[in-house]
Design a protein around this motif. Sequence first.
Motif, short mmCIF file in Angstrom:
data_model
loop_
_atom_site.label_atom_id
_atom_site.label_comp_id
_atom_site.label_asym_id
_atom_site.label_seq_id
_atom_site.Cartn_x
_atom_site.Cartn_y
_atom_site.Cartn_z
N PHE A 206 31.63 -14.35 -54.85
CA PHE A 206 30.37 -14.74 -54.56
C PHE A 206 29.29 -15.05 -55.84
CE2 PHE A 206 31.02 -12.12 -50.53
CZ PHE A 206 30.85 -13.37 -49.54
N SER A 207 29.90 -14.60 -56.94
CA SER A 207 29.30 -15.00 -58.16
C SER A 207 29.94 -16.10 -59.07
CB SER A 207 29.33 -13.52 -59.12
OG SER A 207 30.66 -13.20 -59.59
N THR A 208 30.86 -16.59 -58.39
CA THR A 208 31.69 -17.91 -59.10
C THR A 208 31.48 -18.94 -58.25
OG1 THR A 208 33.83 -16.89 -58.48
CG2 THR A 208 33.11 -16.16 -60.62
N ASN A 209 31.54 -18.79 -56.88
CA ASN A 209 31.42 -19.87 -55.98
C ASN A 209 30.32 -20.94 -56.17
OD1 ASN A 209 34.01 -19.41 -54.63
ND2 ASN A 209 33.10 -19.66 -52.75
N ILE A 210 30.33 -22.16 -56.02
CA ILE A 210 29.19 -23.06 -56.14
C ILE A 210 28.01 -22.59 -55.02
CG2 ILE A 210 29.94 -24.64 -54.04
CD1 ILE A 210 28.77 -26.82 -55.79
N ARG A 211 26.84 -22.42 -55.42
CA ARG A 211 25.74 -22.09 -54.57
C ARG A 211 24.54 -22.84 -54.86
NH1 ARG A 211 27.65 -18.81 -58.05
NH2 ARG A 211 26.77 -17.43 -59.40
N GLU A 212 23.66 -22.75 -53.79
CA GLU A 212 22.18 -23.24 -53.95
C GLU A 212 21.25 -21.97 -53.64
OE1 GLU A 212 21.70 -26.98 -52.02
OE2 GLU A 212 23.74 -27.87 -52.56
N VAL A 213 20.34 -21.96 -54.62
CA VAL A 213 19.35 -20.90 -54.42
C VAL A 213 17.86 -21.53 -54.35
CG1 VAL A 213 18.49 -18.96 -55.89
CG2 VAL A 213 20.78 -19.68 -56.18
N THR A 214 17.16 -20.78 -53.29
CA THR A 214 15.91 -21.01 -53.00
C THR A 214 14.88 -19.89 -53.12
OG1 THR A 214 16.65 -22.87 -51.41
CG2 THR A 214 14.34 -22.12 -51.28
N ILE A 215 14.12 -19.72 -53.83
CA ILE A 215 12.99 -18.68 -53.80
C ILE A 215 11.85 -18.90 -52.95
CG2 ILE A 215 11.73 -17.17 -55.55
CD1 ILE A 215 14.82 -17.36 -56.04
N ILE A 216 11.66 -17.84 -52.16
CA ILE A 216 10.53 -18.03 -51.23
C ILE A 216 9.48 -17.02 -51.33
CG2 ILE A 216 10.21 -18.15 -48.75
CD1 ILE A 216 13.01 -19.00 -48.48
N GLU A 217 8.48 -17.30 -51.34
CA GLU A 217 7.02 -16.50 -51.39
C GLU A 217 6.57 -16.16 -50.07
OE1 GLU A 217 5.12 -13.78 -53.04
OE2 GLU A 217 4.87 -15.38 -54.55
N THR A 218 6.64 -14.97 -49.46
CA THR A 218 6.15 -14.51 -48.10
C THR A 218 5.12 -13.66 -48.15
OG1 THR A 218 7.56 -12.94 -47.63
CG2 THR A 218 8.48 -14.90 -47.43
N GLU A 219 4.35 -13.41 -47.16
CA GLU A 219 3.07 -12.63 -46.96
C GLU A 219 3.65 -11.13 -46.96
OE1 GLU A 219 -1.06 -11.73 -44.74
OE2 GLU A 219 -0.01 -13.53 -44.36
N LYS A 220 4.45 -10.97 -45.83
CA LYS A 220 4.65 -9.52 -45.35
C LYS A 220 6.10 -8.81 -46.30
CE LYS A 220 1.29 -9.05 -42.52
NZ LYS A 220 0.19 -8.20 -42.57
N PHE A 221 7.03 -9.77 -46.50
CA PHE A 221 8.16 -9.35 -47.14
C PHE A 221 8.34 -9.78 -48.82
CE2 PHE A 221 9.09 -9.08 -42.86
CZ PHE A 221 10.10 -8.33 -42.63
N GLY A 222 7.38 -10.23 -49.29
CA GLY A 222 7.60 -10.47 -50.60
C GLY A 222 8.28 -11.56 -50.89
N LYS A 223 8.81 -11.78 -51.98
CA LYS A 223 9.69 -12.76 -52.49
C LYS A 223 11.11 -12.63 -51.90
CE LYS A 223 7.30 -13.79 -56.81
NZ LYS A 223 6.11 -12.90 -56.82
N LEU A 224 11.64 -13.82 -51.40
CA LEU A 224 12.99 -13.65 -51.11
C LEU A 224 13.80 -14.78 -52.00
CD1 LEU A 224 12.65 -13.76 -47.00
CD2 LEU A 224 12.73 -11.99 -48.76
N ALA A 225 15.23 -14.29 -52.34
CA ALA A 225 16.12 -15.49 -52.93
C ALA A 225 17.08 -15.55 -51.81
CB ALA A 225 16.75 -14.60 -54.13
N TYR A 226 16.79 -16.86 -51.38
CA TYR A 226 17.90 -17.26 -50.41
C TYR A 226 18.99 -18.33 -50.92
CZ TYR A 226 18.29 -19.54 -45.42
OH TYR A 226 18.98 -19.75 -44.34
#
Length: 300
Positions: A206-226
């Motif tokens: 999971f730390s060496t495979n290719i990946r795409e990261v989206t950082i999302i700001e939400t009201e109730k759950f705070g920030k999420l890294a997707y």
Amino acid sequence: MDIRYYNRYTNKVEVEKVYGDGAVRFLYSNPIGKLLSGAVTSSIVSTFYGELQSMTFTKNKIPKFVKDFEINLDDYLPAEGRSLDDPYGSFNEFFIRRFKDGKREFNAAENEMPAFSEARYFGYESIQNSYKIPVKGKYLNSTELLQNKKWQDVFNDGPLLLARLCPVDYHRFHYPLDGRVIDYYKVDGTYHSVNPIALKMKNDIFSTNIREVTIIETEKFGKLAYVEVGATMVGRIVQTSDLKECKQGQEKGYFLFGGSTIIVLGEKGKWSPSDDIINNTKNGIETYIHLADIVATTGK
């Protein structure tokens, strides 16, 4: 080794039917397979094989696949422009099939996070950068997963959900909550299998495979890294949203052919995975969950 998971809907531990099981065992358990794995997990080979699944002749694989894995096609729409009598023009069209309206409804309460993919879930209340948590060979922390100094401390010691999609699953993924995208970037890497057999043999996938990261700001759950993680023979990760504003249940994108994984990290103390996911994770067992069902809550 059998891959066992807990099915939330039958309330039973079940054995997974694995597509390509023999090939995975060969690549990660056989000495000759290990020598070949470097070529097989390269971006060129995986992308080529994935794109191959868009050719017309691959539609011949669909009937046997549907029968072997007991997929109910009545739950899905035909590909755009095709009929119910001939719904998919290639294996990739079948692979990225959409649910019919009403089959998966997003109607979570304000303190609930619905499942962002139809998958088998692990969940943790806290993932710290100062140590690594192994489950069946997987090692997870925000530093290794995100590869970005701007965000790694934001998600240190926070909750994490890991959703593993099998080739038989619905392969579109969705935003779990309303919010706005505040960052998006790609991390280069390889295309190792995310099958538990492979994860047991190689613990840094999971730390060496290719990946795409989206950082999302939400009201109730705070920030999420997707985080979408590519895998062996995944032709491409496709983003179908504009990566700006997001709504709960909105399609975010899809994986072309192959099984893969989505990981969602949160800020410390903002939310916690559902109790059954946490309890099963402690026993080393994934929890099978439908798209839009509840996977986490705030206020614990």
